[in-house]
Design a protein around this motif. Sequence first.
Motif, PDB file in Angstrom:
ATOM      1  N   VAL A  74      29.580  36.561  43.704  1.00  0.00           N
ATOM      2  CA  VAL A  74      30.180  36.713  42.375  1.00  0.00           C
ATOM      3  C   VAL A  74      31.651  36.312  42.416  1.00  0.00           C
ATOM      4  CG1 VAL A  74      30.880  38.408  40.635  1.00  0.00           C
ATOM      5  CG2 VAL A  74      28.549  38.457  41.561  1.00  0.00           C
ATOM      6  N   ALA A  75      32.354  36.736  43.458  1.00  0.00           N
ATOM      7  CA  ALA A  75      33.773  36.398  43.590  1.00  0.00           C
ATOM      8  C   ALA A  75      33.968  34.894  43.748  1.00  0.00           C
ATOM      9  CB  ALA A  75      34.376  37.142  44.773  1.00  0.00           C
ATOM     10  N   ALA A  76      33.152  34.275  44.593  1.00  0.00           N
ATOM     11  CA  ALA A  76      33.271  32.840  44.820  1.00  0.00           C
ATOM     12  C   ALA A  76      32.966  32.054  43.542  1.00  0.00           C
ATOM     13  CB  ALA A  76      32.336  32.410  45.940  1.00  0.00           C
ATOM     14  N   ALA A  77      31.953  32.496  42.791  1.00  0.00           N
ATOM     15  CA  ALA A  77      31.597  31.810  41.550  1.00  0.00           C
ATOM     16  C   ALA A  77      32.711  31.885  40.522  1.00  0.00           C
ATOM     17  CB  ALA A  77      30.313  32.407  40.977  1.00  0.00           C
ATOM     18  N   ALA A  78      33.527  32.944  40.593  1.00  0.00           N
ATOM     19  CA  ALA A  78      34.640  33.105  39.660  1.00  0.00           C
ATOM     20  C   ALA A  78      35.883  32.343  40.106  1.00  0.00           C
ATOM     21  CB  ALA A  78      34.973  34.587  39.496  1.00  0.00           C
ATOM     22  N   GLY A  79      35.820  31.696  41.255  1.00  0.00           N
ATOM     23  CA  GLY A  79      36.943  30.906  41.728  1.00  0.00           C
ATOM     24  C   GLY A  79      37.892  31.629  42.664  1.00  0.00           C
ATOM     25  N   ALA A  80      37.548  32.847  43.054  1.00  0.00           N
ATOM     26  CA  ALA A  80      38.404  33.597  43.976  1.00  0.00           C
ATOM     27  C   ALA A  80      38.133  33.165  45.412  1.00  0.00           C
ATOM     28  CB  ALA A  80      38.164  35.097  43.837  1.00  0.00           C
ATOM     29  N   ARG A  81      39.136  33.321  46.247  1.00  0.00           N
ATOM     30  CA  ARG A  81      38.926  33.125  47.674  1.00  0.00           C
ATOM     31  C   ARG A  81      38.260  34.387  48.216  1.00  0.00           C
ATOM     32  NH1 ARG A  81      43.710  31.967  52.111  1.00  0.00           N
ATOM     33  NH2 ARG A  81      42.359  31.736  53.934  1.00  0.00           N
TER      34      ARG A  81
END
Length: 258
Positions: free
Chosen positions: A58-65
Amino acid sequence: MRPPAPPVARVLVVVPARDEERRLPRCLAALERAVALAGTPADVVVVADSCRDRTAAVAAAAGARVVQVAAGSAGAARAAGVRAALAGPTAPPAPGTDPGTDPGTDPAAVWIACTDADSRVPPGWLRHQLLLAAAGADLVRGTVRLARPPARWLAAYRAGVGEDGHPHVHGANLGVRADRYLAAGGFPDLPVGEDVALVEAVAAAGGRVVATTGEPVLTSGRRSGRAPDGLSGDLRRLAALAHPRGPRPAGATTGAPG
């Protein structure tokens, strides 16, 4: 006397998360708004700690590292996020700078902002921290709010809060200059209280700590937090005071006097 700190050229936002796939999207959406309003290059790092769900995806899909650890400790997770963020910037250099001489690589010009995955920062949260940093703050500790706060908690929380500050420390609303963070030894490997320990270490090293009531962070009022104590523990204790479960008199039954 320490010379004035340089302007903040880069921001690192660190968010520890353990099994937070449901709450994390709202947290990251709020951070995206805050980063855009602040107008300073920023990296958002989510530390997926001992997760058994889709938090990392979920974090990666939102653009977070994403940094994945198996620490089971808020302090260790926050520290891992800061280490990763300082080791490798993903945000572009500040406008008008040469990448080889980007001031965002100077720890004195880097601001570390912390919140939690079950929390939502207001749009002006990061800008507020950066304004305080520009005014000389080395560490900023803010307040939190609950959507439906228990009356006992609200009364206790408001005690000591005034226009000139407050007594509270929350990892969900904390910011610190990277050089001061490093000099203080960073977040210690503690399951709870790592935020308090960092504030005390920065203050002991001569850092200017500013307590602000501006831009409070909305956080969950759950009583089963990821840390063994902290805000969720406070809420559990207040609930126990409101509904004590002492031993029943002999012959007593639920809903009827004994």
